[in-house]
Motif scaffolding. Structure first.
Motif, PDB file in Angstrom:
ATOM      1  N   SER A   1       5.964 -10.491   2.478  1.00  0.00           N
ATOM      2  CA  SER A   1       5.032 -10.917   1.437  1.00  0.00           C
ATOM      3  C   SER A   1       3.961 -11.842   2.017  1.00  0.00           C
ATOM      4  CB  SER A   1       5.819 -11.610   0.322  1.00  0.00           C
ATOM      5  OG  SER A   1       4.973 -12.395  -0.455  1.00  0.00           O
ATOM      6  N   ILE A   2       4.388 -12.837   2.792  1.00  0.00           N
ATOM      7  CA  ILE A   2       3.413 -13.806   3.328  1.00  0.00           C
ATOM      8  C   ILE A   2       2.444 -13.110   4.294  1.00  0.00           C
ATOM      9  CG2 ILE A   2       3.179 -15.872   4.785  1.00  0.00           C
ATOM     10  CD1 ILE A   2       5.714 -16.923   3.433  1.00  0.00           C
ATOM     11  N   LEU A   3       2.990 -12.213   5.127  1.00  0.00           N
ATOM     12  CA  LEU A   3       2.100 -11.485   6.048  1.00  0.00           C
ATOM     13  C   LEU A   3       1.026 -10.727   5.274  1.00  0.00           C
ATOM     14  CD1 LEU A   3       4.499 -10.012   8.779  1.00  0.00           C
ATOM     15  CD2 LEU A   3       2.831 -11.875   8.999  1.00  0.00           C
TER      16      LEU A   3
ATOM     17  N   ALA B   1       6.633  -1.345 -14.049  1.00  0.00           N
ATOM     18  CA  ALA B   1       7.809  -0.786 -13.391  1.00  0.00           C
ATOM     19  C   ALA B   1       7.857   0.730 -13.459  1.00  0.00           C
ATOM     20  CB  ALA B   1       9.080  -1.381 -13.987  1.00  0.00           C
ATOM     21  N   THR B   2       6.736   1.361 -13.158  1.00  0.00           N
ATOM     22  CA  THR B   2       6.754   2.812 -13.106  1.00  0.00           C
ATOM     23  C   THR B   2       6.150   3.245 -11.781  1.00  0.00           C
ATOM     24  OG1 THR B   2       4.650   2.887 -14.257  1.00  0.00           O
ATOM     25  CG2 THR B   2       6.617   3.130 -15.607  1.00  0.00           C
ATOM     26  N   GLU B   3       6.438   4.492 -11.439  1.00  0.00           N
ATOM     27  CA  GLU B   3       6.141   4.961 -10.091  1.00  0.00           C
ATOM     28  C   GLU B   3       4.675   4.800  -9.690  1.00  0.00           C
ATOM     29  OE1 GLU B   3       7.126   9.085  -7.889  1.00  0.00           O
ATOM     30  OE2 GLU B   3       8.138   8.707  -9.783  1.00  0.00           O
ATOM     31  N   TYR B   4       3.771   4.958 -10.637  1.00  0.00           N
ATOM     32  CA  TYR B   4       2.356   4.934 -10.269  1.00  0.00           C
ATOM     33  C   TYR B   4       1.690   3.622 -10.653  1.00  0.00           C
ATOM     34  CZ  TYR B   4       3.478   9.814  -9.799  1.00  0.00           C
ATOM     35  OH  TYR B   4       4.084  10.971  -9.433  1.00  0.00           O
ATOM     36  N   SER B   5       2.482   2.539 -10.721  1.00  0.00           N
ATOM     37  CA  SER B   5       1.881   1.271 -11.145  1.00  0.00           C
ATOM     38  C   SER B   5       0.822   0.807 -10.148  1.00  0.00           C
ATOM     39  CB  SER B   5       2.952   0.210 -11.349  1.00  0.00           C
ATOM     40  OG  SER B   5       3.761   0.126 -10.224  1.00  0.00           O
TER      41      SER B   5
ATOM     42  N   MET C   1       3.386  -8.391  -8.408  1.00  0.00           N
ATOM     43  CA  MET C   1       3.098  -9.807  -8.216  1.00  0.00           C
ATOM     44  C   MET C   1       2.484 -10.050  -6.837  1.00  0.00           C
ATOM     45  SD  MET C   1       2.914 -12.631  -9.576  1.00  0.00           S
ATOM     46  CE  MET C   1       3.674 -12.344 -11.158  1.00  0.00           C
ATOM     47  N   GLN C   2       2.944  -9.282  -5.848  1.00  0.00           N
ATOM     48  CA  GLN C   2       2.399  -9.428  -4.497  1.00  0.00           C
ATOM     49  C   GLN C   2       0.885  -9.180  -4.499  1.00  0.00           C
ATOM     50  OE1 GLN C   2       3.621 -10.372  -1.656  1.00  0.00           O
ATOM     51  NE2 GLN C   2       2.099  -9.660  -0.204  1.00  0.00           N
ATOM     52  N   ILE C   3       0.451  -8.129  -5.172  1.00  0.00           N
ATOM     53  CA  ILE C   3      -0.985  -7.823  -5.174  1.00  0.00           C
ATOM     54  C   ILE C   3      -1.746  -8.878  -5.974  1.00  0.00           C
ATOM     55  CG2 ILE C   3      -2.735  -6.127  -5.864  1.00  0.00           C
ATOM     56  CD1 ILE C   3      -1.028  -5.447  -3.357  1.00  0.00           C
ATOM     57  N   GLY C   4      -1.124  -9.361  -7.053  1.00  0.00           N
ATOM     58  CA  GLY C   4      -1.751 -10.461  -7.800  1.00  0.00           C
ATOM     59  C   GLY C   4      -1.950 -11.664  -6.889  1.00  0.00           C
ATOM     60  N   THR C   5      -0.936 -11.944  -6.062  1.00  0.00           N
ATOM     61  CA  THR C   5      -1.028 -13.091  -5.151  1.00  0.00           C
ATOM     62  C   THR C   5      -2.087 -12.855  -4.080  1.00  0.00           C
ATOM     63  OG1 THR C   5       1.330 -13.374  -5.508  1.00  0.00           O
ATOM     64  CG2 THR C   5       0.342 -14.646  -3.733  1.00  0.00           C
TER      65      THR C   5
ATOM     66  N   TRP D   1      -0.345   0.363  -2.906  1.00  0.00           N
ATOM     67  CA  TRP D   1       0.546   1.506  -2.713  1.00  0.00           C
ATOM     68  C   TRP D   1       1.661   1.162  -1.710  1.00  0.00           C
ATOM     69  CZ3 TRP D   1       0.929   4.710   1.822  1.00  0.00           C
ATOM     70  CH2 TRP D   1       1.846   5.745   1.663  1.00  0.00           C
ATOM     71  N   ILE D   2       1.259   0.567  -0.581  1.00  0.00           N
ATOM     72  CA  ILE D   2       2.249   0.245   0.456  1.00  0.00           C
ATOM     73  C   ILE D   2       3.321  -0.686  -0.112  1.00  0.00           C
ATOM     74  CG2 ILE D   2       2.602  -0.981   2.634  1.00  0.00           C
ATOM     75  CD1 ILE D   2      -0.104   0.151   3.542  1.00  0.00           C
ATOM     76  N   TYR D   3       2.890  -1.731  -0.846  1.00  0.00           N
ATOM     77  CA  TYR D   3       3.892  -2.663  -1.375  1.00  0.00           C
ATOM     78  C   TYR D   3       4.772  -2.016  -2.430  1.00  0.00           C
ATOM     79  CZ  TYR D   3       2.753  -6.617   1.450  1.00  0.00           C
ATOM     80  OH  TYR D   3       2.622  -7.444   2.523  1.00  0.00           O
ATOM     81  N   SER D   4       4.228  -1.052  -3.172  1.00  0.00           N
ATOM     82  CA  SER D   4       5.094  -0.426  -4.168  1.00  0.00           C
ATOM     83  C   SER D   4       6.111   0.506  -3.488  1.00  0.00           C
ATOM     84  CB  SER D   4       4.279   0.334  -5.218  1.00  0.00           C
ATOM     85  OG  SER D   4       3.806   1.533  -4.691  1.00  0.00           O
ATOM     86  N   GLU D   5       5.843   0.863  -2.223  1.00  0.00           N
ATOM     87  CA  GLU D   5       6.827   1.652  -1.477  1.00  0.00           C
ATOM     88  C   GLU D   5       7.900   0.752  -0.861  1.00  0.00           C
ATOM     89  OE1 GLU D   5       6.655   5.329  -0.432  1.00  0.00           O
ATOM     90  OE2 GLU D   5       5.762   5.151  -2.425  1.00  0.00           O
ATOM     91  N   ILE D   6       7.532  -0.511  -0.570  1.00  0.00           N
ATOM     92  CA  ILE D   6       8.462  -1.407   0.129  1.00  0.00           C
ATOM     93  C   ILE D   6       9.267  -2.259  -0.850  1.00  0.00           C
ATOM     94  CG2 ILE D   6       8.652  -3.293   1.789  1.00  0.00           C
ATOM     95  CD1 ILE D   6       6.002  -2.421   2.979  1.00  0.00           C
TER      96      ILE D   6
END
Ligand code: HEC
Length: 407
Positions: A124-126, A247-251, A176-180, A163-168
């Motif tokens: 997340s921090i990276l 919380a859905t696949e294409y969020s 929340m990561q993208i918001g941050t 997209w990458i974060y929703s895969e990880i």
């Protein structure tokens, strides 16, 4: 006691975060609107760029903007920076307290990656640092190129990261990561670009030099970016109460569409504040994009494996058995067990057991078997007169479905 303490800490931090955010975003909205409403006039002081008259809280305000700086340093100067810093610090504290400390609940999805807590935090921090660095480089390069190239590049950067974060991460963690990432870009714009630039201008004024206008131009660019990012960031921050959306696949696509919608809404107000005719055309793309989001959020929900299995089972059951049993069940059960029962005063299928399609029947076969083959419970009081040989056919269906299930 510990729980109580935790609860209070979270609420007070959140309270502080929201208040700091309101102060920051509020001043961002205010200054962009002020900037756009500036007008020329004959009696403007030297080096000024425009003026505005405003009325608020019982008084009239006369504001004058100096594009680079006034000729002389004013004796008192209000800086706008603590609102942004306080928003970030409290936001990061909340992130650490809720998402990092509870990473196994809020960030990690073991079906995607079975991460250790500390690994999730590092990833997340990276990402937060990466987002800022890449964005900053894009802005620096684009000072010489087209603004639309910059906007598209930033848009692609955020969409790909999303997209990458929703895969990880879990969907909630990714959101929340993208918001941050976006919030950090906004605060870093203030901390690393806007304020240092303004400090340089102040320093040249104090040294009786002519300040370099480039600092003002860069600060204006970044502050406009912040203005366009506010709405999407706030959307993401409040969305964790709405699982059907995050919380859905294409969020991750939802995030990128919200980026566009947020920017269109800001564009509407920004044009309106110049005094020009408001661009009402933005409502059309907004309606189209909003419908698209609505549709996409429905696409990405869990696919019930059961239904897939059922389809397979239906294919393999001897046709005669299935059709025979289905005909009986529809004739003798579906007057009650339907989405719209024909039975008087019955509004839903009893116990929500629908028996209208092959899929319904296969999915409920164990219970049907119990109610009407192993016992005379259904139909109630044998009201629709289910014959023994019909029960026999339902039994045949039960046997063949179970044979297939156990294969
Ligand atoms: C006259 C209406 C009526 C008809 C016809 C009828 N049922 Fe029902 N069924 C009910 C009601 C009412 C209940 C709820 C009983 C209860 O509250 O326990 C029910 C419950 C059920 C349940 C759920 C039992 C449970 O507790 O999980 C199944 C399965 C079922 N019916 C199967 C059938 C089958 C199979 C037929 C046809 C052979 C049939 N029913 C015909 C009214 C009907």
């Amino acid at each position: 006691m510990l729980y109580l303490f935790q609860e209070w800490t979270e609420l007070v931090l959140r309270w502080f975060h929201v208040i700091a955010g309101i102060a920051w975003i509020g001043s961002s909205f205010y200054f962009i609107a002020l900037d756009l409403s500036l007008r020329q006039s004959k009696n403007l002081p030297d080096k000024s760029h425009g003026e505005a008259w405003q009325v608020h809280g019982g008084g009239f305000y006369h504001l004058v903007k100096y594009l680079v700086a006034p000729s002389k340093m004013p004796s008192e100067l209000t800086w706008f920076k603590w609102e942004a810093y306080a928003t970030w610090v409290s936001g990061f504290a909340l992130l650490a307290l809720i998402y990092y400390a509870g990473a196994e609940l809020y960030m990690i999805d073991i079906l995607k990656y079975d991460l250790e807590k500390y690994e999730a935090v590092i990833i997340s921090i990276l990402g937060i640092v990466f987002g800022w660095v890449v964005y900053d480089v894009m802005c620096r390069i684009s000072l010489k190129t087209n603004v639309y190239v910059l906007i598209s590049s930033v848009f692609i950067l955020i969409t790909v990261m999303s997209w990458i974060y929703s895969e990880i991460f879990s969907y909630r963690g990714a959101f929340m990561q993208i918001g941050t990432v976006l919030g950090t870009i906004m605060v870093a714009n203030v901390l690393m670009i806007i304020i240092p630039g303004q400090k340089k201008v102040v320093a040249s004024l104090l040294a009786n030099d002519t300040p370099n206008p480039i600092h003002g131009a860069i600060a204006k660019q970044r502050s406009l970016h912040n203005n366009y990012l506010t709405l999407p960031v706030i959307f993401i921050m409040i969305s964790n109460h709405y699982p059907l959306i995050y919380a859905t696949e294409y969020s991750w696509i939802i995030i990128s569409i919200i980026l566009i919608i947020g920017a269109l809404v800001r564009h509407f107000f920004n044009v309106k504040h110049t005094g020009a005719k408001a661009p009402y055309w933005v409502t059309f793309p907004i309606i189209i994009l909003a419908s698209l989001i609505f549709y996409i959020s429905d696409l990405g929900k869990p696919k019930l494996n059961q239904i897939k299995d059922t389809a397979l089972i239906i294919k393999k059951i001897p046709k005669k058995t299935l059709i025979g049993a289905k005909e009986i069940i529809i004739a003798k059960c579906a007057m009650c067990h339907a989405q719209e029962p024909l039975w008087d005063d019955m509004r839903y299928a009893p116990k929500l057991v629908n028996l209208e399609t092959s899929t319904d029947i296969i999915n409920n076969i164990d219970n049907i078997y119990k109610q009407s083959v192993l016992s005379y419970a259904m139909p109630p009081g044998n009201i629709s007169m289910l014959e023994e040989h019909e029960r026999y056919l339902i039994n045949q269906l039960y046997l063949s479905v179970n044979k297939l299930k156990n294969q």
